[in-house]
Design an enzyme around this catalytic site. Structure first.
Site, mmCIF file in Angstrom:
data_model
loop_
_atom_site.group_PDB
_atom_site.id
_atom_site.type_symbol
_atom_site.label_atom_id
_atom_site.label_comp_id
_atom_site.label_asym_id
_atom_site.label_seq_id
_atom_site.Cartn_x
_atom_site.Cartn_y
_atom_site.Cartn_z
ATOM 1 N N GLU A 1 -9.552 13.090 -4.457
ATOM 2 C CA GLU A 1 -10.656 12.423 -3.764
ATOM 3 C C GLU A 1 -12.002 13.143 -3.887
ATOM 4 O OE1 GLU A 1 -10.466 9.533 -3.113
ATOM 5 O OE2 GLU A 1 -8.332 9.135 -2.876
ATOM 6 N N HIS B 1 -11.500 6.596 -10.150
ATOM 7 C CA HIS B 1 -10.135 7.128 -10.053
ATOM 8 C C HIS B 1 -9.369 6.949 -11.368
ATOM 9 C CE1 HIS B 1 -9.254 8.699 -6.095
ATOM 10 N NE2 HIS B 1 -9.748 7.647 -5.469
ATOM 11 N N HIS C 1 -16.164 3.993 -6.862
ATOM 12 C CA HIS C 1 -15.205 5.031 -6.479
ATOM 13 C C HIS C 1 -13.809 4.718 -7.025
ATOM 14 C CE1 HIS C 1 -13.459 8.118 -3.765
ATOM 15 N NE2 HIS C 1 -12.437 7.291 -3.777
ATOM 16 N N GLU C 2 -13.335 3.515 -6.755
ATOM 17 C CA GLU C 2 -11.966 3.174 -7.183
ATOM 18 C C GLU C 2 -11.862 3.197 -8.705
ATOM 19 O OE1 GLU C 2 -10.158 3.449 -4.785
ATOM 20 O OE2 GLU C 2 -11.543 2.987 -3.152
ATOM 21 N N GLN D 1 0.303 4.482 -1.239
ATOM 22 C CA GLN D 1 -0.232 5.801 -0.924
ATOM 23 C C GLN D 1 -0.208 5.994 0.586
ATOM 24 O OE1 GLN D 1 -4.381 6.583 -1.816
ATOM 25 N NE2 GLN D 1 -3.900 8.625 -2.528
ATOM 26 N N ASN E 1 -5.262 1.289 -7.318
ATOM 27 C CA ASN E 1 -4.057 0.979 -8.077
ATOM 28 C C ASN E 1 -4.439 0.766 -9.545
ATOM 29 O OD1 ASN E 1 -2.282 1.108 -5.837
ATOM 30 N ND2 ASN E 1 -3.149 -0.832 -5.128
ATOM 31 N N GLN F 1 0.897 -1.166 0.000
ATOM 32 C CA GLN F 1 0.000 0.000 0.000
ATOM 33 C C GLN F 1 0.928 1.206 0.000
ATOM 34 O OE1 GLN F 1 -3.218 0.888 -0.276
ATOM 35 N NE2 GLN F 1 -2.609 3.013 0.106
ATOM 36 N N TYR G 1 -12.569 14.198 0.646
ATOM 37 C CA TYR G 1 -13.508 13.438 -0.190
ATOM 38 C C TYR G 1 -14.835 14.193 -0.342
ATOM 39 C CZ TYR G 1 -10.541 9.281 0.495
ATOM 40 O OH TYR G 1 -9.513 8.391 0.515
HETATM 41 ZN ZN LIG Z 1 -10.411 7.565 -3.519
#
Ligand SMILES: [Zn+2]
Length: 590
Positions: A307, A288, A284-285, A128, A261, A126, A372
């Site tokens: 976000e 991105h 949501h992901e 970030q 990712n 991870q 967010y």
């Molecule tokens: Zn996000």
């Protein structure tokens, strides 16, 4: 020493990394990674180069077979150690040999018992926000983008997956390896890998789910709408530029609900609820892919650009997929969560601004839902001021203009003033971006689902508790919104009645349960303790675990249980989660 990013030693006048070719050997028993990486800069070097590292051992630095002088400076809190390389004058390429260990804060090494089958160890990364530097030396700032290849060795029969295009598997005298190629330039925080007993199932011609064998069928069903979400995303935001979109379902100790990712979203298995009620995280992901991964925040001070935009984009996909009533109910829940976080920090805290100086602040510690949802609601205000059609045109222009680039808040605002001057003039931008607390122009959301919740809440205020029949058809999100709307503490017998009416004992939604346990603990419903303890020990996304741990630590009757529970769960969770929970307990004096 000029630094454009408070969280990195990178000095862009020295050039930027544009390509890395990795050769990695992962040893699961020893819990280390030996790496050789060949770096290419975007221009001939002026001579020196500073890279970010954290607890990495450097074995050598070479350029064209010559050893280069280098030094590792003393470790600074948050930043780690500066790797200072010299003798690069005129060179565009160099290579590094390095090792990282169990101490790498990007990595969680899991024992077999922490996996679904209990048979094999598992490893995942991870990166970030600023953890890539613990995995390989780099300019660990989201303003630097590079492509990469990787040849990765891991013990058989484990499978390696990366947020990159999988290539062939091969073998040489040192054993077998997996190859990957990342053709799209990414910032370091989007580098990702996982190793374990991982299988996969196709969802569409460009979407696949990876998971541990025990979870694969349930996960493939749960996330079966990903192709449809991707098509909605393309219609709304423009072409999908990352070729494939796959997801990897990790073990439960993964600290977030999801991590975007590229080409391979990482998801927490608590989202696999059997009824697709938590797939807004997937939306949501996936969103991105446009906002965050394609147009990226230049520094973590501009995090809301990633976000806020993605929460907005996610809501637009949900609206198309599940209708406006559900999308707006989720927005009501987000309003409640935003208020919760602002109250926690205090309405005059700079941590409640969308943009503020993060010099000396660990982005992990500053992590909350404010960027967010305050970010999303700012964009909703702009959309309402511009009209949806004009705003949709603006979104596509914005994404096209900055694709594969990293930008600051100020660059975004300049673009906004150019392209949507009238809407920009009607929204109090300064208040939204640079001032703390809740802005006065917070948008309201209408939803039939929300009306049902509001009716139960106002009946409760008049002394009437909901019956099981009344709420039996409610979605998990309605329960969550109800819990957000109730007072922080209620009479103990009311908690008991709600527990029965909503049958929380058989609820699977992790977020909803965290709100219920918090209410129960704060209200002194002591029977809840074994269930709350089990909830924490089962592990799950950081914010929900933290909500329950914080309630335990804050309340007199439960405080003595908080520290022992934390000590039991700490070995099972990611270092990021552990550090956050430890700080919470210290703060509460537990
Ligand atoms: Zn996000």
């Amino acid at each position: 020493m000029p630094r454009h990013d408070p969280h990195s030693y990178a000095d862009l006048k020295q050039g930027s990394i544009e390509r890395i070719d990795f050769d990695l050997r992962i040893r699961m028993d020893e819990r280390d990674i030996h790496g050789v990486a060949r770096y290419r800069l975007d221009r001939p070097s002026p001579g020196v180069l500073d890279l970010d590292t954290h607890r990495i051992t450097i074995d050598s630095v070479r350029s064209e077979k010559t050893d280069l002088p280098w030094s590792l400076e003393p470790e600074e809190a948050i930043l780690g150690q500066r790797l200072h390389i010299e003798g690069l004058t005129g060179a565009k390429e160099f290579s590094l040999a390095f090792r990282c260990t169990e101490e790498a804060r990007a990595l969680q090494w899991l024992n077999p018992e922490q996996t679904a089958s209990g048979k094999h160890p598992f490893l995942y990364s991870q990166c970030q926000s600023i953890n890539a530097r613990s995995l390989f030396p780099c300019q660990d700032s989201p303003s630097v983008r590079f492509t990469y290849s990787a040849r990765v060795r891991a013990p058989a029969p484990l499978r390696v997956v990366m947020a990159a295009a999988p290539g062939d598997e091969g073998s040489d005298q040192q054993g077998s390896f997996h190859r990957f190629e990342m053709p799209q330039p990414i910032p370091s925080y989007l580098f990702a890998l996982a190793v374990g007993e991982i299988v996969s199932k196709e969802v569409s011609h460009r979407c696949r789910v990876y998971a541990e064998p025990a979870l694969i069928d349930a996960a493939a069903w749960e996330f079966g709408e990903m192709e449809m979400m991707l098509s909605h995303g393309e219609e709304l935001f423009g072409p999908y530029l990352w070729d494939r979109y796959d997801v990897l379902v990790l073990p439960r100790s993964f600290p977030y609900s999801g991590m975007e990712n590229p080409r391979l979203t990482f998801l927490n298995p608590v989202l696999v609820t059997g009824d697709r009620s938590e797939t807004d995280t997937l939306a949501h992901e996936l969103a991105h892919s446009w906002t965050g991964n394609l147009v990226t925040n230049a520094t973590w001070e501009d995090f809301w650009l990633n976000e806020g935009w993605t929460s907005y984009a996610e809501s637009r996909i949900t609206e198309r997929l599940s209708g406006e009533d559900l999308a707006q109910l989720l927005n009501v829940a987000k309003s409640g969560q935003l208020r919760e976080d602002i109250t926690r920090y205090g309405a005059d805290s700079k941590l409640t601004c969308l943009k503020y100086s993060q010099e000396g602040i660990d982005p992990e510690e500053a992590f909350s839902r404010i960027p967010y949802y305050k970010g999303q609601f700012f964009l909703v205000n702009l959309e309402r001021a511009a009209g949806r059609q004009a705003f949709d045109r603006f979104i596509r222009e914005y994404i096209q203009a900055f694709a594969f680039r990293s930008i600051t808040t100020e660059a975004f605002l300049e673009f906004l003033h150019q392209r949507l001057p009238q809407a920009a003039a009607r929204v109090p931008i300064d208040e939204w971006i640079y001032r703390p607390g809740l802005p006065s122009s917070l948008p309201e959301f209408r939803s039939r689902y929300y009306d049902q919740v509001a009716a139960v809440v106002s009946a409760y205020r008049e002394g009437r508790l909901p019956t099981r029949a009344e709420v039996s058809g409610w979605t998990p999100r309605q329960r969550e919104v109800l819990l957000l709307m109730l007072p922080e503490r209620i009479p103990e017998q009311d908690v008991r009645a709600l527990d029965e009416a909503f049958d929380f004992a058989s609820t699977v939604s992790y977020v909803t349960l965290s709100y219920f346990y918090r209410l129960a603990i704060l209200s002194g419903y002591q029977d809840i303790l074994p269930r709350a303890q089990k909830f924490v020990l089962d592990t799950g996304p950081l914010l929900s675990m933290e909500r329950v741990m914080r309630a335990l630590a804050q309340t007199d009757w439960s405080r003595p249980h908080a520290r022992p529970l934390f000590e039991r769960v700490r070995p099972r969770i990611h270092p990021v989660t552990g550090a956050r929970l430890a700080r919470e307990l210290d703060r509460a004096g537990a």
